[in-house]
Design a protein around this motif. Structure first.
Motif, PDB file in Angstrom:
ATOM      1  N   LYS A  63       0.820  -1.214   0.000  1.00  0.00           N
ATOM      2  CA  LYS A  63       0.000   0.000   0.000  1.00  0.00           C
ATOM      3  C   LYS A  63       0.854   1.266   0.000  1.00  0.00           C
ATOM      4  O   LYS A  63       0.507   2.245  -0.657  1.00  0.00           O
ATOM      5  CB  LYS A  63      -0.948   0.016   1.196  1.00  0.00           C
ATOM      6  CG  LYS A  63      -2.114  -0.953   1.074  1.00  0.00           C
ATOM      7  CD  LYS A  63      -2.967  -0.935   2.349  1.00  0.00           C
ATOM      8  CE  LYS A  63      -4.033  -1.982   2.326  1.00  0.00           C
ATOM      9  NZ  LYS A  63      -5.277  -1.531   1.730  1.00  0.00           N
ATOM     10  N   SER A  64       1.958   1.252   0.734  1.00  0.00           N
ATOM     11  CA  SER A  64       2.794   2.451   0.785  1.00  0.00           C
ATOM     12  C   SER A  64       3.489   2.689  -0.552  1.00  0.00           C
ATOM     13  O   SER A  64       3.665   3.839  -0.968  1.00  0.00           O
ATOM     14  CB  SER A  64       3.806   2.387   1.932  1.00  0.00           C
ATOM     15  OG  SER A  64       4.702   1.317   1.775  1.00  0.00           O
ATOM     16  N   PHE A  65       3.844   1.612  -1.250  1.00  0.00           N
ATOM     17  CA  PHE A  65       4.466   1.765  -2.566  1.00  0.00           C
ATOM     18  C   PHE A  65       3.441   2.269  -3.583  1.00  0.00           C
ATOM     19  O   PHE A  65       3.718   3.195  -4.357  1.00  0.00           O
ATOM     20  CB  PHE A  65       5.091   0.441  -3.034  1.00  0.00           C
ATOM     21  CG  PHE A  65       5.906   0.587  -4.283  1.00  0.00           C
ATOM     22  CD1 PHE A  65       7.184   1.118  -4.238  1.00  0.00           C
ATOM     23  CD2 PHE A  65       5.395   0.199  -5.510  1.00  0.00           C
ATOM     24  CE1 PHE A  65       7.940   1.272  -5.394  1.00  0.00           C
ATOM     25  CE2 PHE A  65       6.140   0.338  -6.668  1.00  0.00           C
ATOM     26  CZ  PHE A  65       7.414   0.879  -6.612  1.00  0.00           C
ATOM     27  N   ALA A  66       2.246   1.674  -3.568  1.00  0.00           N
ATOM     28  CA  ALA A  66       1.181   2.116  -4.476  1.00  0.00           C
ATOM     29  C   ALA A  66       0.821   3.579  -4.203  1.00  0.00           C
ATOM     30  O   ALA A  66       0.597   4.366  -5.140  1.00  0.00           O
ATOM     31  CB  ALA A  66      -0.043   1.226  -4.335  1.00  0.00           C
ATOM     32  N   PHE A  67       0.792   3.958  -2.927  1.00  0.00           N
ATOM     33  CA  PHE A  67       0.486   5.340  -2.553  1.00  0.00           C
ATOM     34  C   PHE A  67       1.583   6.279  -3.065  1.00  0.00           C
ATOM     35  O   PHE A  67       1.286   7.367  -3.573  1.00  0.00           O
ATOM     36  CB  PHE A  67       0.330   5.459  -1.040  1.00  0.00           C
ATOM     37  CG  PHE A  67      -0.088   6.821  -0.583  1.00  0.00           C
ATOM     38  CD1 PHE A  67      -1.370   7.289  -0.841  1.00  0.00           C
ATOM     39  CD2 PHE A  67       0.785   7.634   0.119  1.00  0.00           C
ATOM     40  CE1 PHE A  67      -1.767   8.557  -0.420  1.00  0.00           C
ATOM     41  CE2 PHE A  67       0.398   8.899   0.549  1.00  0.00           C
ATOM     42  CZ  PHE A  67      -0.886   9.362   0.277  1.00  0.00           C
ATOM     43  N   ALA A  68       2.828   5.864  -2.949  1.00  0.00           N
ATOM     44  CA  ALA A  68       3.941   6.692  -3.443  1.00  0.00           C
ATOM     45  C   ALA A  68       3.792   6.945  -4.945  1.00  0.00           C
ATOM     46  O   ALA A  68       4.030   8.068  -5.414  1.00  0.00           O
ATOM     47  CB  ALA A  68       5.281   6.022  -3.136  1.00  0.00           C
ATOM     48  N   ILE A  69       3.378   5.941  -5.692  1.00  0.00           N
ATOM     49  CA  ILE A  69       3.163   6.123  -7.130  1.00  0.00           C
ATOM     50  C   ILE A  69       2.041   7.132  -7.374  1.00  0.00           C
ATOM     51  O   ILE A  69       2.166   8.019  -8.229  1.00  0.00           O
ATOM     52  CB  ILE A  69       2.860   4.767  -7.806  1.00  0.00           C
ATOM     53  CG1 ILE A  69       4.112   3.893  -7.777  1.00  0.00           C
ATOM     54  CG2 ILE A  69       2.365   4.967  -9.242  1.00  0.00           C
ATOM     55  CD1 ILE A  69       3.873   2.456  -8.174  1.00  0.00           C
ATOM     56  N   GLN A  70       0.970   7.030  -6.595  1.00  0.00           N
ATOM     57  CA  GLN A  70      -0.133   8.001  -6.721  1.00  0.00           C
ATOM     58  C   GLN A  70       0.356   9.418  -6.423  1.00  0.00           C
ATOM     59  O   GLN A  70      -0.014  10.372  -7.116  1.00  0.00           O
ATOM     60  CB  GLN A  70      -1.268   7.643  -5.763  1.00  0.00           C
ATOM     61  CG  GLN A  70      -1.987   6.372  -6.098  1.00  0.00           C
ATOM     62  CD  GLN A  70      -2.970   5.960  -5.005  1.00  0.00           C
ATOM     63  OE1 GLN A  70      -3.001   6.536  -3.918  1.00  0.00           O
ATOM     64  NE2 GLN A  70      -3.778   4.960  -5.307  1.00  0.00           N
ATOM     65  N   ILE A  71       1.185   9.540  -5.408  1.00  0.00           N
ATOM     66  CA  ILE A  71       1.714  10.856  -5.030  1.00  0.00           C
ATOM     67  C   ILE A  71       2.620  11.410  -6.130  1.00  0.00           C
ATOM     68  O   ILE A  71       2.537  12.591  -6.479  1.00  0.00           O
ATOM     69  CB  ILE A  71       2.455  10.776  -3.668  1.00  0.00           C
ATOM     70  CG1 ILE A  71       1.459  10.518  -2.530  1.00  0.00           C
ATOM     71  CG2 ILE A  71       3.284  12.027  -3.404  1.00  0.00           C
ATOM     72  CD1 ILE A  71       0.452  11.638  -2.278  1.00  0.00           C
ATOM     73  N   VAL A  72       3.473  10.569  -6.701  1.00  0.00           N
ATOM     74  CA  VAL A  72       4.353  11.008  -7.791  1.00  0.00           C
ATOM     75  C   VAL A  72       3.514  11.501  -8.971  1.00  0.00           C
ATOM     76  O   VAL A  72       3.786  12.563  -9.552  1.00  0.00           O
ATOM     77  CB  VAL A  72       5.324   9.877  -8.219  1.00  0.00           C
ATOM     78  CG1 VAL A  72       6.022  10.219  -9.525  1.00  0.00           C
ATOM     79  CG2 VAL A  72       6.345   9.611  -7.116  1.00  0.00           C
ATOM     80  N   ASN A  73       2.485  10.747  -9.317  1.00  0.00           N
ATOM     81  CA  ASN A  73       1.623  11.149 -10.431  1.00  0.00           C
ATOM     82  C   ASN A  73       0.859  12.439 -10.123  1.00  0.00           C
ATOM     83  O   ASN A  73       0.696  13.295 -11.003  1.00  0.00           O
ATOM     84  CB  ASN A  73       0.667  10.023 -10.809  1.00  0.00           C
ATOM     85  CG  ASN A  73       1.393   8.876 -11.473  1.00  0.00           C
ATOM     86  OD1 ASN A  73       2.416   9.060 -12.125  1.00  0.00           O
ATOM     87  ND2 ASN A  73       0.882   7.683 -11.294  1.00  0.00           N
ATOM     88  N   THR A  74       0.428  12.592  -8.886  1.00  0.00           N
ATOM     89  CA  THR A  74      -0.253  13.823  -8.477  1.00  0.00           C
ATOM     90  C   THR A  74       0.716  15.000  -8.540  1.00  0.00           C
ATOM     91  O   THR A  74       0.363  16.083  -9.023  1.00  0.00           O
ATOM     92  CB  THR A  74      -0.823  13.679  -7.053  1.00  0.00           C
ATOM     93  OG1 THR A  74      -1.759  12.591  -7.055  1.00  0.00           O
ATOM     94  CG2 THR A  74      -1.514  14.953  -6.585  1.00  0.00           C
ATOM     95  N   TYR A  75       1.937  14.783  -8.091  1.00  0.00           N
ATOM     96  CA  TYR A  75       2.968  15.823  -8.157  1.00  0.00           C
ATOM     97  C   TYR A  75       3.194  16.261  -9.607  1.00  0.00           C
ATOM     98  O   TYR A  75       3.216  17.464  -9.900  1.00  0.00           O
ATOM     99  CB  TYR A  75       4.275  15.312  -7.541  1.00  0.00           C
ATOM    100  CG  TYR A  75       5.448  16.215  -7.787  1.00  0.00           C
ATOM    101  CD1 TYR A  75       5.616  17.388  -7.048  1.00  0.00           C
ATOM    102  CD2 TYR A  75       6.389  15.917  -8.772  1.00  0.00           C
ATOM    103  CE1 TYR A  75       6.688  18.235  -7.274  1.00  0.00           C
ATOM    104  CE2 TYR A  75       7.464  16.757  -9.009  1.00  0.00           C
ATOM    105  CZ  TYR A  75       7.608  17.914  -8.259  1.00  0.00           C
ATOM    106  OH  TYR A  75       8.665  18.760  -8.494  1.00  0.00           O
ATOM    107  N   SER A 107       2.842  20.271 -13.799  1.00  0.00           N
ATOM    108  CA  SER A 107       2.654  20.545 -15.236  1.00  0.00           C
ATOM    109  C   SER A 107       1.342  21.252 -15.550  1.00  0.00           C
ATOM    110  O   SER A 107       1.326  22.184 -16.358  1.00  0.00           O
ATOM    111  CB  SER A 107       2.769  19.251 -16.042  1.00  0.00           C
ATOM    112  OG  SER A 107       1.714  18.374 -15.716  1.00  0.00           O
ATOM    113  N   GLU A 108       0.257  20.844 -14.914  1.00  0.00           N
ATOM    114  CA  GLU A 108      -1.057  21.402 -15.247  1.00  0.00           C
ATOM    115  C   GLU A 108      -1.448  22.609 -14.388  1.00  0.00           C
ATOM    116  O   GLU A 108      -2.033  23.558 -14.885  1.00  0.00           O
ATOM    117  CB  GLU A 108      -2.142  20.324 -15.118  1.00  0.00           C
ATOM    118  CG  GLU A 108      -1.919  19.109 -15.993  1.00  0.00           C
ATOM    119  CD  GLU A 108      -1.936  19.425 -17.472  1.00  0.00           C
ATOM    120  OE1 GLU A 108      -2.782  20.239 -17.896  1.00  0.00           O
ATOM    121  OE2 GLU A 108      -1.102  18.863 -18.213  1.00  0.00           O
TER     122      GLU A 108
END
Length: 121
Positions: free
Chosen positions: A10-22, A27-28
């Motif tokens: 879960k912490s790894f999946a969350f980190a990916i979500q955070i990177v994508n949100t960042y 950019s947007e």
């Protein structure tokens, strides 16, 4: 492959979500300050858990998880601030907030359990 490890996964999946949100915020939305704080704290949770896996003692394990818990709480703060200042849409905010809340609850349960099972307690 080893046993399932919900916190690690879960912490790894969350980190990916955070990177994508960042990436989206930069950019947007052209938001650079709060998003960087979110990136730092949101990805630290999993990194600290990985450190805890190699802890030198039960006390070190609990200490590292305690820091992960604090980083998760800080992540909740940045998510709330980004949403309140209209940088995060409600759907994205709710998804990330729910996942961070699940993580903090899981970390807290592990800390409490580890303290209860600690020798000389």
């Amino acid at each position: 492959m080893g046993r399932p490890n919900p916190l690690k996964e879960k912490s790894f999946a969350f980190a990916i979500q955070i990177v994508n949100t960042y990436k989206h915020l930069v950019s947007e939305k052209k938001e650079f300050v709060m998003s960087k704080q979110l990136l730092r704290s949101g990805t630290a949770i999993g990194a600290l858990y990985r450190e805890a896996e190699q802890a030198e003692s039960k006390a070190d394990f609990i200490h590292k998880l305690g820091i992960a818990q604090k980083e998760c709480n800080e992540t909740l703060y940045w998510l709330e601030l980004l949403h309140a200042s209209s940088f995060l849409a409600i759907q994205e905010f709710e998804r990330l907030h729910k996942n961070a809340t699940e993580l903090i609850k899981l970390i807290t349960r592990i800390i409490v359990s580890s303290k209860n099972n600690k020798p000389n307690n």
